[in-house]
Design a protein around this motif. Structure first.
Motif, PDB file in Angstrom:
ATOM      1  N   GLU A   4       0.849  -1.186   0.000  1.00  0.00           N
ATOM      2  CA  GLU A   4       0.000   0.000   0.000  1.00  0.00           C
ATOM      3  C   GLU A   4       0.891   1.244   0.000  1.00  0.00           C
ATOM      4  O   GLU A   4       1.835   1.342   0.788  1.00  0.00           O
ATOM      5  N   HIS A   5       0.587   2.173  -0.907  1.00  0.00           N
ATOM      6  CA  HIS A   5       1.353   3.411  -1.004  1.00  0.00           C
ATOM      7  C   HIS A   5       0.390   4.585  -1.007  1.00  0.00           C
ATOM      8  O   HIS A   5      -0.494   4.661  -1.872  1.00  0.00           O
ATOM      9  N   LYS A   6       0.533   5.459  -0.034  1.00  0.00           N
ATOM     10  CA  LYS A   6      -0.333   6.643   0.091  1.00  0.00           C
ATOM     11  C   LYS A   6      -1.809   6.269   0.070  1.00  0.00           C
ATOM     12  O   LYS A   6      -2.621   6.885  -0.628  1.00  0.00           O
ATOM     13  N   GLY A   7      -2.154   5.200   0.792  1.00  0.00           N
ATOM     14  CA  GLY A   7      -3.548   4.777   0.911  1.00  0.00           C
ATOM     15  C   GLY A   7      -4.073   3.956  -0.249  1.00  0.00           C
ATOM     16  O   GLY A   7      -5.234   3.551  -0.253  1.00  0.00           O
ATOM     17  N   GLU A   8      -3.245   3.679  -1.245  1.00  0.00           N
ATOM     18  CA  GLU A   8      -3.664   2.940  -2.436  1.00  0.00           C
ATOM     19  C   GLU A   8      -2.980   1.566  -2.470  1.00  0.00           C
ATOM     20  O   GLU A   8      -1.763   1.471  -2.304  1.00  0.00           O
ATOM     21  N   VAL A   9      -3.763   0.517  -2.667  1.00  0.00           N
ATOM     22  CA  VAL A   9      -3.183  -0.820  -2.825  1.00  0.00           C
ATOM     23  C   VAL A   9      -2.551  -0.885  -4.204  1.00  0.00           C
ATOM     24  O   VAL A   9      -3.204  -0.647  -5.212  1.00  0.00           O
ATOM     25  N   ILE A  10      -1.234  -1.190  -4.234  1.00  0.00           N
ATOM     26  CA  ILE A  10      -0.510  -1.174  -5.508  1.00  0.00           C
ATOM     27  C   ILE A  10       0.057  -2.541  -5.885  1.00  0.00           C
ATOM     28  O   ILE A  10       0.627  -2.698  -6.960  1.00  0.00           O
ATOM     29  N   GLY A  11      -0.100  -3.533  -5.008  1.00  0.00           N
ATOM     30  CA  GLY A  11       0.421  -4.858  -5.327  1.00  0.00           C
ATOM     31  C   GLY A  11      -0.035  -5.896  -4.327  1.00  0.00           C
ATOM     32  O   GLY A  11      -0.585  -5.567  -3.271  1.00  0.00           O
ATOM     33  N   CYS A  12       0.181  -7.159  -4.687  1.00  0.00           N
ATOM     34  CA  CYS A  12      -0.245  -8.254  -3.819  1.00  0.00           C
ATOM     35  C   CYS A  12       0.593  -9.501  -4.086  1.00  0.00           C
ATOM     36  O   CYS A  12       1.269  -9.603  -5.120  1.00  0.00           O
ATOM     37  N   ILE A  13       0.523 -10.415  -3.139  1.00  0.00           N
ATOM     38  CA  ILE A  13       1.136 -11.730  -3.312  1.00  0.00           C
ATOM     39  C   ILE A  13       0.401 -12.703  -2.394  1.00  0.00           C
ATOM     40  O   ILE A  13      -0.011 -12.337  -1.292  1.00  0.00           O
ATOM     41  N   GLN A  14       0.208 -13.911  -2.883  1.00  0.00           N
ATOM     42  CA  GLN A  14      -0.427 -14.966  -2.088  1.00  0.00           C
ATOM     43  C   GLN A  14       0.672 -15.888  -1.562  1.00  0.00           C
ATOM     44  O   GLN A  14       1.573 -16.276  -2.307  1.00  0.00           O
TER      45      GLN A  14
END
Length: 156
Positions: free
Chosen positions: A46-56
């Motif tokens: 999360e960057h500046k309140g925005e989800v920008i990536g993920c991983i399981q």
């Protein structure tokens, strides 16, 4: 792209819609994912309140599994993907895994793994294996760990 230092945290229910968008943007096949019970197996950047990536993360021994590693296109080359993978490695190590296996057919992910992390890929660029034991990393091509030996990928 400017380097960012995103917060890495567990996925929350409010993040699911954005994570689905990121996975689709990254050309992952996501049909059949059970979003009703995601538990602690997903982390997000999360960057500046925005989800920008993920991983399981699938916690297992001796090797854990990483899947659905994705970053928003607008944040590629920002360092967010490496921060996600480092946190996933830390969590797997804390669990007691000796390393991880990641399987993907996403060409962007494969390219970043080869160039950014220096990990070894097996046939068809779909198998990555990295094992750490006693402070040594096996399968790494990083200059930092020049004593590392190459691990061969066995795709079965």
């Amino acid at each position: 792209m400017i380097l960012v230092r995103p917060t890495i945290r567990p996925l929350e229910r409010k993040d699911i819609e954005e994570v689905i968008k990121i996975l689709k943007e990254s050309e992952f096949y996501i049909h059949g994912i059970d979003w009703s019970d995601f538990g602690s197996n997903w982390i997000v950047a999360e960057h500046k309140g925005e989800v920008i990536g993920c991983i399981q993360i699938a916690f297992a021994k001796p090797l854990g599994y990483l899947n659905f590693w994705a970053i928003k296109n607008s944040y590629e080359h920002s360092g967010a993907g490496i921060r996600l993978s480092r946190e996933a490695e830390r969590l797997l190590s804390q669990y007691g895994s000796d390393g991880f296996i990641a399987i993907t057919n996403n060409e962007k992910v494969c390219k970043h793994i080869r160039e950014g992390l220096g990990l070894i890929l097996g046939s068809f660029d779909v198998f990555v294996k990295r094992v750490w034991r006693q402070g040594k990393i096996y399968g790494s091509k990083s200059a930092k760990d020049s004593s590392a030996t190459s691990a061969s990928a066995d795709t079965g």
